[in-house]
Scaffold this motif. Structure first.
Motif, PDB file in Angstrom:
ATOM      1  N   TYR A 236       0.833  -1.206   0.000  1.00 44.41           N
ATOM      2  CA  TYR A 236       0.000   0.000   0.000  1.00 44.41           C
ATOM      3  C   TYR A 236       0.868   1.257   0.000  1.00 44.41           C
ATOM      4  N   GLY A 237       1.984   1.202   0.732  1.00 44.06           N
ATOM      5  CA  GLY A 237       2.879   2.356   0.758  1.00 44.06           C
ATOM      6  C   GLY A 237       3.454   2.653  -0.611  1.00 44.06           C
ATOM      7  N   ILE A 238       3.790   1.588  -1.351  1.00 43.34           N
ATOM      8  CA  ILE A 238       4.341   1.760  -2.702  1.00 43.34           C
ATOM      9  C   ILE A 238       3.279   2.285  -3.650  1.00 43.34           C
ATOM     10  N   SER A 239       2.095   1.653  -3.632  1.00 41.09           N
ATOM     11  CA  SER A 239       1.059   2.014  -4.598  1.00 41.09           C
ATOM     12  C   SER A 239       0.428   3.374  -4.317  1.00 41.09           C
ATOM     13  N   ASN A 240       0.359   3.786  -3.058  1.00 40.23           N
ATOM     14  CA  ASN A 240      -0.299   5.044  -2.717  1.00 40.23           C
ATOM     15  C   ASN A 240       0.650   6.220  -2.545  1.00 40.23           C
ATOM     16  N   PHE A 241       1.867   5.940  -2.052  1.00 42.71           N
ATOM     17  CA  PHE A 241       2.770   7.050  -1.720  1.00 42.71           C
ATOM     18  C   PHE A 241       4.154   6.913  -2.357  1.00 42.71           C
ATOM     19  N   ARG A 242       4.346   5.849  -3.150  1.00 41.59           N
ATOM     20  CA  ARG A 242       5.632   5.598  -3.792  1.00 41.59           C
ATOM     21  C   ARG A 242       6.769   5.493  -2.773  1.00 41.59           C
ATOM     22  N   SER A 247       8.759   2.846   7.359  1.00 39.15           N
ATOM     23  CA  SER A 247       9.487   3.880   8.108  1.00 39.15           C
ATOM     24  C   SER A 247       9.607   5.179   7.326  1.00 39.15           C
ATOM     25  N   LYS A 248       9.459   5.111   6.004  1.00 34.14           N
ATOM     26  CA  LYS A 248       9.541   6.315   5.178  1.00 34.14           C
ATOM     27  C   LYS A 248       8.209   7.055   5.103  1.00 34.14           C
ATOM     28  N   CYS A 249       7.144   6.429   5.579  1.00 34.49           N
ATOM     29  CA  CYS A 249       5.807   7.032   5.514  1.00 34.49           C
ATOM     30  C   CYS A 249       5.564   7.941   6.712  1.00 34.49           C
TER      31      CYS A 249
END
Length: 287
Positions: A236-242, A247-249
């Motif tokens: 989800y982090g990759i698909s929504n926020f790249r 930890s990068k979110c």
């Protein structure tokens, strides 16, 4: 009635079951001891897959449900005793076990799901390259030069290796301080659901199996292990926020991921807080 069963311990957040290679080796040896305990007590259990992760473990077993339950209960007990003796930590009562009946036509899929755990957890290793699962020994006749027969070792040496006084079969192989898993793991039965090594390797690299197996587990004894939830969170982090790491979110982005996980996987607030490093106060905002 004998059948196939998938057993999984609930993933810990802070506590660790296996902290080092030494502890993983001891964990493998305990599987062997539990097989011996089953035989000693007139129970017949076959291991078709196993995977030891740092905070949880999986087994695919064949036998009666009662015999398989007893095998896993022995493993939980011995693991708790080992951790108490060597680390002074009381974890036995905290180890929660869930299990699911596996129809024979689903056996290959469930074996693959168990063996893909390290990959699903984001470890930098291939499923077959992970030393602490049965994938390492499937479709391979390789045996290291350092392997010795148990018959070549004294009873005292075997007792020290296994931390047990159980009589070790003389035809078992020992690699350093670890029993060679094909000695107790039913490799041929584990390979049988796959038509060939090519079929096995194709399935072992098929990430869709993770999601299908997780969905079937949702109705089980507890929510998905944290490792499985974490892989969804990263996706989800990759698909929504790249962003390819939780930890990068930002906190707001992690809260958005929490909403998605709650909707799709029915994760509870406690698990979401662990996986996403959010406070209970943050999660009260979830709708």
């Amino acid at each position: 009635m004998r059948g196939y069963y998938h057993y999984c311990s609930k993933g810990f957040t802070r506590e660790i079951l296996f902290k080092s290679d030494e502890e993983f080796i001891a964990g493998i040896n305990r599987i062997a001891i539990c097989i011996l305990l089953s035989l000693k007590n007139g129970r017949s259990v076959a291991i078709l897959a196993f995977c030891l992760m740092d905070n949880h473990f999986h087994f695919i077993l064949y036998g009666t449900e009662a015999d398989c339950d007893a095998f896993v209960a022995d493993y939980k007990k011995l693991t708790g005793m080992w951790i108490s003796k060597h680390r002074g930590a009381a974890l036995m009562e905290k180890i929660e076990i869930g299990h699911w009946f596996v129809p024979q036509y689903k056996l290959g899929e469930k074996i693959i799901y168990v063996l893909r755990n390290p990959v699903a957890a984001g470890l930098r290793v291939t499923a077959q390259g992970y030393r602490w699962s049965s994938a390492y020994y499937m479709f391979s006749n390789w045996i290291p030069d350092s392997v010795a027969m148990a018959s070549d070792l004294s009873a005292r040496a075997l007792s020290k290796i296994f931390c047990s006084n159980e009589v070790i079969p003389r035809n078992w192989r020992i690699a350093g301080r670890m029993v060679w898993p094909p000695s107790f793991f039913n490799v041929k039965a584990a390979e049988a659901p796959f038509k060939s090594i090519g079929s096995f390797m194709f399935d072992l690299n098929n990430g869709n199996i993770d999601k299908e197996a997780e969905e079937e587990m949702m109705g089980g004894a507890f929510s998905l292990p944290d490792a499985e939830v974490r892989i969804h969170a990263v996706q989800y982090g990759i698909s929504n926020f790249r962003k390819d790491s939780i930890s990068k979110c930002s906190a707001d982005e992690r809260l958005t991921i929490a909403r998605l996980l709650k909707a799709e996987l029915k994760c509870n607030a406690k698990q979401l807080a662990r996986v996403l490093r959010l406070s209970p106060e943050d999660l009260r905002l979830l709708t």
